[in-house]
Design a protein around this motif. Structure first.
Motif, PDB file in Angstrom:
ATOM      1  N   ILE A  13       5.087   0.603  -5.115  1.00  0.00           N
ATOM      2  CA  ILE A  13       4.763   0.761  -3.655  1.00  0.00           C
ATOM      3  C   ILE A  13       3.687   1.911  -4.021  1.00  0.00           C
ATOM      4  N   LEU A  14       2.255   1.289  -3.562  1.00  0.00           N
ATOM      5  CA  LEU A  14       1.199   2.281  -3.606  1.00  0.00           C
ATOM      6  C   LEU A  14       1.050   3.310  -2.198  1.00  0.00           C
ATOM      7  N   LEU A  15       0.896   4.471  -2.572  1.00  0.00           N
ATOM      8  CA  LEU A  15       0.732   5.331  -1.471  1.00  0.00           C
ATOM      9  C   LEU A  15      -0.740   5.611  -1.406  1.00  0.00           C
ATOM     10  N   ILE A  16      -1.456   5.504  -0.304  1.00  0.00           N
ATOM     11  CA  ILE A  16      -2.610   5.991  -0.043  1.00  0.00           C
ATOM     12  C   ILE A  16      -3.031   7.114   0.891  1.00  0.00           C
ATOM     13  N   LEU A  42      -4.861  -2.599  -4.591  1.00  0.00           N
ATOM     14  CA  LEU A  42      -3.693  -3.150  -4.157  1.00  0.00           C
ATOM     15  C   LEU A  42      -3.601  -4.687  -4.392  1.00  0.00           C
ATOM     16  N   TYR A  43      -4.681  -5.292  -3.983  1.00  0.00           N
ATOM     17  CA  TYR A  43      -5.069  -6.777  -4.063  1.00  0.00           C
ATOM     18  C   TYR A  43      -4.778  -7.137  -5.617  1.00  0.00           C
ATOM     19  N   ASN A  44      -5.480  -6.411  -6.582  1.00  0.00           N
ATOM     20  CA  ASN A  44      -5.737  -7.064  -7.796  1.00  0.00           C
ATOM     21  C   ASN A  44      -4.631  -6.693  -8.909  1.00  0.00           C
ATOM     22  N   ASN A  45      -3.770  -5.338  -8.699  1.00  0.00           N
ATOM     23  CA  ASN A  45      -2.803  -4.707  -9.649  1.00  0.00           C
ATOM     24  C   ASN A  45      -1.331  -5.385  -9.193  1.00  0.00           C
ATOM     25  N   ASN A  46      -1.046  -6.413 -10.434  1.00  0.00           N
ATOM     26  CA  ASN A  46       0.326  -6.925 -10.238  1.00  0.00           C
ATOM     27  C   ASN A  46       1.367  -6.311 -10.051  1.00  0.00           C
ATOM     28  N   ALA A  47       1.271  -4.794 -10.503  1.00  0.00           N
ATOM     29  CA  ALA A  47       2.566  -4.047 -10.604  1.00  0.00           C
ATOM     30  C   ALA A  47       2.448  -3.218  -9.499  1.00  0.00           C
ATOM     31  N   ILE A  48       2.013  -3.669  -8.387  1.00  0.00           N
ATOM     32  CA  ILE A  48       1.719  -3.197  -6.974  1.00  0.00           C
ATOM     33  C   ILE A  48       2.263  -4.314  -6.098  1.00  0.00           C
ATOM     34  N   ARG A  49       3.231  -3.916  -5.265  1.00  0.00           N
ATOM     35  CA  ARG A  49       4.111  -5.052  -4.400  1.00  0.00           C
ATOM     36  C   ARG A  49       3.598  -4.690  -2.759  1.00  0.00           C
ATOM     37  N   SER A  50       3.445  -3.438  -2.676  1.00  0.00           N
ATOM     38  CA  SER A  50       3.115  -3.384  -1.199  1.00  0.00           C
ATOM     39  C   SER A  50       2.725  -2.025  -1.080  1.00  0.00           C
ATOM     40  N   ALA A  51       2.315  -1.406   0.129  1.00  0.00           N
ATOM     41  CA  ALA A  51       1.476  -0.002   0.098  1.00  0.00           C
ATOM     42  C   ALA A  51       1.875   0.645   1.574  1.00  0.00           C
ATOM     43  N   ILE A  52       1.676   2.192   1.400  1.00  0.00           N
ATOM     44  CA  ILE A  52       1.881   3.054   2.657  1.00  0.00           C
ATOM     45  C   ILE A  52       0.485   3.561   2.830  1.00  0.00           C
ATOM     46  N   ILE A  53      -0.059   3.698   3.924  1.00  0.00           N
ATOM     47  CA  ILE A  53      -1.137   4.445   4.144  1.00  0.00           C
ATOM     48  C   ILE A  53      -0.940   5.781   5.195  1.00  0.00           C
ATOM     49  N   THR A  54      -1.167   7.016   4.738  1.00  0.00           N
ATOM     50  CA  THR A  54      -0.868   8.131   5.610  1.00  0.00           C
ATOM     51  C   THR A  54      -2.019   9.159   5.414  1.00  0.00           C
ATOM     52  N   GLY A  55      -1.815  10.449   6.244  1.00  0.00           N
ATOM     53  CA  GLY A  55      -2.619  11.458   6.253  1.00  0.00           C
ATOM     54  C   GLY A  55      -1.962  12.703   5.584  1.00  0.00           C
ATOM     55  N   ALA A  56      -2.962  13.170   5.153  1.00  0.00           N
ATOM     56  CA  ALA A  56      -2.465  14.680   4.467  1.00  0.00           C
ATOM     57  C   ALA A  56      -2.183  15.647   5.489  1.00  0.00           C
ATOM     58  N   GLY A  57      -1.177  16.542   5.304  1.00  0.00           N
ATOM     59  CA  GLY A  57      -1.051  17.608   6.175  1.00  0.00           C
ATOM     60  C   GLY A  57      -0.038  17.288   7.061  1.00  0.00           C
ATOM     61  N   PRO A  58       0.357  18.158   8.139  1.00  0.00           N
ATOM     62  CA  PRO A  58       1.218  17.646   9.317  1.00  0.00           C
ATOM     63  C   PRO A  58       0.628  17.326  10.488  1.00  0.00           C
ATOM     64  N   VAL A  99       1.325  -3.815   3.978  1.00  0.00           N
ATOM     65  CA  VAL A  99       0.843  -2.376   4.410  1.00  0.00           C
ATOM     66  C   VAL A  99       1.239  -1.789   5.620  1.00  0.00           C
ATOM     67  N   ILE A 100       2.101  -0.667   5.394  1.00  0.00           N
ATOM     68  CA  ILE A 100       2.681   0.010   6.506  1.00  0.00           C
ATOM     69  C   ILE A 100       1.828   1.075   6.889  1.00  0.00           C
ATOM     70  N   ALA A 101       1.330   1.518   8.091  1.00  0.00           N
ATOM     71  CA  ALA A 101       0.731   2.775   8.371  1.00  0.00           C
ATOM     72  C   ALA A 101       1.920   3.870   8.719  1.00  0.00           C
ATOM     73  N   ALA A 102       1.922   4.871   8.087  1.00  0.00           N
ATOM     74  CA  ALA A 102       2.978   6.065   8.272  1.00  0.00           C
ATOM     75  C   ALA A 102       2.184   7.074   8.987  1.00  0.00           C
ATOM     76  N   VAL A 103       2.186   7.073  10.314  1.00  0.00           N
ATOM     77  CA  VAL A 103       1.343   8.023  11.248  1.00  0.00           C
ATOM     78  C   VAL A 103       2.110   9.008  11.219  1.00  0.00           C
ATOM     79  N   ASN A 104       1.613  10.286  10.834  1.00  0.00           N
ATOM     80  CA  ASN A 104       1.942  11.351  10.718  1.00  0.00           C
ATOM     81  C   ASN A 104       1.461  12.416  11.666  1.00  0.00           C
ATOM     82  N   GLY A 105       0.628  12.034  12.426  1.00  0.00           N
ATOM     83  CA  GLY A 105      -0.050  13.043  13.559  1.00  0.00           C
ATOM     84  C   GLY A 105      -1.048  12.264  14.567  1.00  0.00           C
ATOM     85  N   PHE A 106      -2.124  12.747  14.753  1.00  0.00           N
ATOM     86  CA  PHE A 106      -3.345  11.954  15.494  1.00  0.00           C
ATOM     87  C   PHE A 106      -3.670  10.966  14.798  1.00  0.00           C
TER      88      PHE A 106
END
Length: 258
Positions: A13-16, A42-58, A99-106
Motif C-alpha cells: 500500500i502506497l501512502l501519499i 502507483l501505476y508503474n510499480n508492480n510491488a504496489i497494489r493500492s494507495a492512500i492519500i492523506t494530509g500531514a498534521g491533525p 485509492v482511498i482518501a483518508a480525510v484527516n481534517g479540512f
C-alpha cells in the motif's frame, strides 16, 4: 525526492501524504507536480497494489489551493491551471489500483476535489468538506462541480457550490460523500484494513471493477457494453482460472495479476 509530499510503502500500500502542515497542506504547483509523480509510481510499480492519500498534521487533509498563486493570472492561465489539476485528478480516478482518501481534517476547495477524485473516502470525526470558491469569485476548477454532483446529487451539490457552506463529517456520511467516519487516530488503520482485504483479490478484476464503475459517468461510453467487454476479458486471465479453481478446490486463491 519530494519537498511537498512524502511517500512510503507498507504491505503493498502506497501512502501519499501532502506535507505542508504549516500551510494546512494547501495545493500549490509543487504539490501538484509531486502528486502527479507519485501517482505515476502507483501505476508503474508492480510491488504496489493500492494507495492512500492523506494530509500531514491533525488539522487538514488539504485546506484548498494556494491562493497566492492565483493572483495576476489571466483567463488563459486560469484555464491552464484547471486543465492541469483535472488531468492529475482524472489520473487518480482512473487508476486501476484503488485509492482511498483518508480525510484527516479540512478538505476544502482543491482538497475536496482531490478527495473526490479518489475511489472513496474515509473521514476522521473532525473532517470538514466544502467547495467555498464562490467566496473568492471563483468556481471549482479541478472537477469539483462534476464529482460533487455525481456523489451527492444535483440539489445538494448546487446548494454547497453557491453558498460555500461546509459539511461536517457526520453530514458527509449521511450524504454519501464518505464511506466511514472514525476517530482521527484510527483513520489510517481503517484505510489499511480495507486495502489489505482488497489486495488479496484479483488485481486485474479490481481494476476492471473501477473502470466499469467509472464508465457510468463517461458519456462517451455505454457502461453495460463496457461491463460485457471487461467481463469477457477476465476469462482470458490466469487469475480467473486460479480463482475458479481455488473456489472449486475449497482453498484460498493465489492471484498473480496475470
Amino acid at each position: 525526492m519530494y519537498s511537498a509530499i512524502t511517500t512510503s510503502v507498507e504491505n503493498a500500500i502506497l501512502l501519499i501524504t501532502i506535507n505542508r502542515p504549516d500551510k494546512l497542506n494547501a495545493l500549490n504547483k509543487t504539490v501538484l507536480d509531486e502528486l502527479n509523480t507519485a501517482v505515476d509510481e502507483l501505476y508503474n510499480n508492480n510491488a504496489i497494489r493500492s494507495a492512500i492519500i492523506t494530509g500531514a498534521g491533525p488539522k487538514a487533509f488539504v485546506a484548498g489551493a494556494d491562493i497566492g498563486e492565483f493572483q495576476g493570472l489571466k483567463h488563459s492561465e486560469g484555464m491552464d491551471l484547471a486543465h492541469k489539476g483535472q488531468y492529475i485528478f482524472k489520473k487518480i480516478e482512473d487508476s486501476p489500483k484503488p485509492v482511498i482518501a483518508a480525510v484527516n481534517g479540512f478538505a476544502l476547495g482543491g482538497g475536496c476535489e482531490l478527495a473526490m477524485a479518489c475511489h472513496f473516502r474515509i473521514a476522521s470525526e473532525n473532517a470538514k468538506f466544502g467547495q467555498p470558491e464562490v467566496n473568492l469569485g471563483l468556481i471549482p476548477g479541478y472537477g469539483g462541480t462534476q464529482r460533487l454532483t455525481q456523489l451527492i446529487g444535483k440539489g445538494r451539490a448546487i446548494e454547497l457550490l453557491i453558498t460555500g457552506n461546509l459539511l461536517d463529517a457526520a453530514t458527509a456520511l449521511q450524504y454519501g460523500l464518505v464511506n466511514y467516519v472514525v476517530p482521527q487516530d484510527e483513520l489510517l488503520a481503517k484505510a489499511h484494513t480495507i486495502l489489505e482485504q482488497v489486495n488479496t483479490k484479483a488485481p486485474l478484476a479490481v481494476g476492471r471493477c473501477i473502470k466499469a464503475a467509472n464508465a457510468v459517468f463517461d458519456h462517451t461510453k455505454d457502461g453495460f457494453t463496457e461491463e460485457v467487454k471487461m467481463f469477457g476479458e477476465c476469462f482470458a486471465t490466469q487469475d480467473m482460472i486460479e480463482g475458479t479453481n481455488a473456489f472449486l478446490e475449497k482453498r484460498k486463491p493465489n492471484f498473480q495479476g496475470k
